[in-house]
Design an enzyme around this catalytic site. Structure first.
Site, PDB file in Angstrom:
ATOM      1  N   ASP A  91       1.229   5.962  -8.054  1.00 43.68           N
ATOM      2  CA  ASP A  91       1.813   5.023  -9.000  1.00 43.68           C
ATOM      3  C   ASP A  91       1.264   5.329 -10.392  1.00 43.68           C
ATOM      4  OD1 ASP A  91      -0.749   3.945  -9.180  1.00 43.68           O
ATOM      5  OD2 ASP A  91      -0.328   2.336  -7.790  1.00 43.68           O
ATOM      6  N   SER A  92       1.799   4.683 -11.399  1.00 37.31           N
ATOM      7  CA  SER A  92       1.366   4.965 -12.765  1.00 37.31           C
ATOM      8  C   SER A  92       0.115   4.192 -13.157  1.00 37.31           C
ATOM      9  CB  SER A  92       2.486   4.607 -13.744  1.00 37.31           C
ATOM     10  OG  SER A  92       2.714   3.202 -13.731  1.00 37.31           O
ATOM     11  N   GLY A  93      -0.278   3.229 -12.345  1.00 38.57           N
ATOM     12  CA  GLY A  93      -1.390   2.354 -12.687  1.00 38.57           C
ATOM     13  C   GLY A  93      -0.953   1.110 -13.431  1.00 38.57           C
ATOM     14  N   GLY A  94       0.326   1.042 -13.788  1.00 36.75           N
ATOM     15  CA  GLY A  94       0.801  -0.070 -14.604  1.00 36.75           C
ATOM     16  C   GLY A  94       0.637  -1.424 -13.958  1.00 36.75           C
ATOM     17  N   TYR A  95       0.956  -1.535 -12.677  1.00 33.07           N
ATOM     18  CA  TYR A  95       0.893  -2.843 -12.008  1.00 33.07           C
ATOM     19  C   TYR A  95      -0.531  -3.394 -12.038  1.00 33.07           C
ATOM     20  CZ  TYR A  95       1.311  -6.469  -8.461  1.00 33.07           C
ATOM     21  OH  TYR A  95       1.276  -7.671  -7.809  1.00 33.07           O
ATOM     22  N   ASP A 143       5.563   1.923 -16.590  1.00 30.48           N
ATOM     23  CA  ASP A 143       6.529   0.883 -16.922  1.00 30.48           C
ATOM     24  C   ASP A 143       5.802  -0.403 -17.253  1.00 30.48           C
ATOM     25  OD1 ASP A 143       5.619   0.478 -14.303  1.00 30.48           O
ATOM     26  OD2 ASP A 143       7.413  -0.632 -13.749  1.00 30.48           O
ATOM     27  N   GLN A 194      13.414  -2.113 -14.295  1.00 29.06           N
ATOM     28  CA  GLN A 194      12.881  -3.464 -14.433  1.00 29.06           C
ATOM     29  C   GLN A 194      14.032  -4.444 -14.667  1.00 29.06           C
ATOM     30  OE1 GLN A 194       9.923  -4.804 -13.939  1.00 29.06           O
ATOM     31  NE2 GLN A 194       8.825  -2.912 -13.473  1.00 29.06           N
ATOM     32  N   GLY A 221       9.232  -4.505 -10.376  1.00 29.97           N
ATOM     33  CA  GLY A 221       9.329  -5.859 -10.871  1.00 29.97           C
ATOM     34  C   GLY A 221       9.928  -6.867  -9.925  1.00 29.97           C
ATOM     35  N   ASP A 271       6.309   1.029  -0.154  1.00 24.84           N
ATOM     36  CA  ASP A 271       4.849   1.026   0.000  1.00 24.84           C
ATOM     37  C   ASP A 271       4.370  -0.407  -0.077  1.00 24.84           C
ATOM     38  OD1 ASP A 271       3.029   0.436  -2.665  1.00 24.84           O
ATOM     39  OD2 ASP A 271       5.097   0.974  -3.145  1.00 24.84           O
TER      40      ASP A 271
END
Length: 377
Positions: A91-95, A143, A194, A221, A271
């Site tokens: 993942d991008s780490g954004g969450y 995102d 999103q 989202g 996931d």
């Protein structure tokens, strides 16, 4: 490296197929256990191999902070570091970052490490470069994921920033990919849609993401606080916009009802930490529903965790014994219950693939909803 799905069977919108990558291929629908820090908690790579896991998800936020992407890069990327020959998605780490309430502007997000309090700045470009160093087969663009419910202004800003960051993240990814191709590494990058539960914003976000052009597409989202009906409606709106010839990924979904509903709408990849988190805390997934082994009624139960499931590595142990380990705080309990829950989830997905091929997915969906729509203790 546009990924395409070779659809092998359909049953309504539900589909099963194969996605080919430079590493090999994986079957869909596919569930990806979450290996937050380079391992699925309590399990090792050989456990995942025995269970038939095809993709493991790594958490960019945690890995960039500890042990750091540069160290992982030197040690052969996540595959070499973990000694894992299957696929890896990061993942991008954004969450995780947005859950820390960072300072966000159009450039990126500033946040403090949960490990040592150090200050970090993550931009769409930086997220792409970090994930290239981690060496995942599939990386996610950065995102903006707002919690739900959120105001219309918050969701609108998230859509606009996600679109702007998608273009910047894609450009950085392509440049880094070109630089690293000589090292024998190749990656795909997925864009993220999103829009909260607003169907108009969902359509707009999907179209703006498609304009950038990615190797696959994810629904972000959702499953972040909205009702099930709201989730299904927003997902259906999004799926109508995504390419049928590329893999479609629902981020952060792993409960049985959510899985069958998403596959029903044509989702290919998932996931979630739910199966492993539940296992570590004593809750098991079974064909009869969710069960909490801490309940006293299991103290003398000599049956297996789920008589309907074979091959999860726990069938030799009784519920009574595993409850004893759990109540005694034995680490073995967390490991065995995690093994079971991951195996159970993988088995459910395999049953969905088989039902799609047989044209009986509607019956399987009803069966799952009948058992799981009303949670049980």
């Amino acid at each position: 490296m546009k990924l395409t799905i070779d659809v092998r069977a359909r049953d309504g919108a539900a589909r099963t197929g194969v996605v080919a990558t430079p590493r090999g291929e994986y079957r869909t629908p596919v569930f990806m256990p979450v290996g937050t820090r380079g391992a699925v908690r309590t399990l090792a790579a050989d456990d995942l191999e025995r269970l038939g896991v095809e993709i493991v998800l790594g958490n960019t936020y945690h890995l960039m902070l500890r042990p750091g992407e540069e160290r992982i890069d030197r040690l052969g990327g996540l595959h070499g570091f973990m000694d894992w020959s299957g696929h890896v998605l990061t993942d991008s780490g954004g969450y995780q970052i947005f859950s820390l309430e960072p300072k966000v502007d159009d450039d990126g997000a500033r946040f403090r490490s949960t490990y040592d309090g150090s200050l970090h700045h993550l931009t769409p470009e930086r997220a792409a470069v970090i994930q290239a160093a981690l060496g995942a087969d599939i990386q996610m663009v950065l995102d903006v994921c707002p919690p739900l419910p959120s105001s219309a202004d918050v969701v609108r800003t998230a859509v606009d920033r996600t679109a702007a960051w998608a273009a910047r993240g894609r450009a950085a990814f392509l440049a880094e990919r070109e630089r690293r191709l000589g090292q024998g590494r190749d990656q795909a990058q997925f864009g993220i849609v999103q829009g909260g539960t607003d169907p108009v914003l969902r359509v707009e976000s999907a179209r703006r993401t498609l304009e950038v052009g990615f190797d696959g597409y994810a629904v972000g989202g959702l499953s972040v606080g909205e009702t099930r009906d709201q989730m299904v409606e927003a997902l259906a709106t999004t799926m109508d916009e995504l390419p049928a010839d590329q893999p479609r990924y629902f981020m952060g979904l792993g409960d049985p009802v959510g899985l069958v509903e998403a596959v029903h709408l044509g989702v290919d990849m998932f996931d979630c930490v739910l199966p492993t988190r539940l296992g570590r805390h004593g809750t098991i997934l079974t064909s009869a529903g969710r069960m909490n082994l801490r309940n006293a009624r299991f103290a003398d139960d000599d049956g297996p965790l789920d008589p309907a499931l074979d091959g999860d590595g726990t069938g030799r142990y009784s519920r009574a014994y595993l409850r004893h380990l759990l109540m005694s705080d034995e680490p073995t309990a967390a490991r065995l219950l995690t093994l079971h829950n991951v195996a159970w989830t993988l088995d459910l997905v395999a049953r969905m693939r088989a039902a799609i091929e047989a044209g009986t997915f509607a019956a399987l969906r009803r069966e799952v909803l009948d058992v799981w729509a009303t949670p049980r203790s």
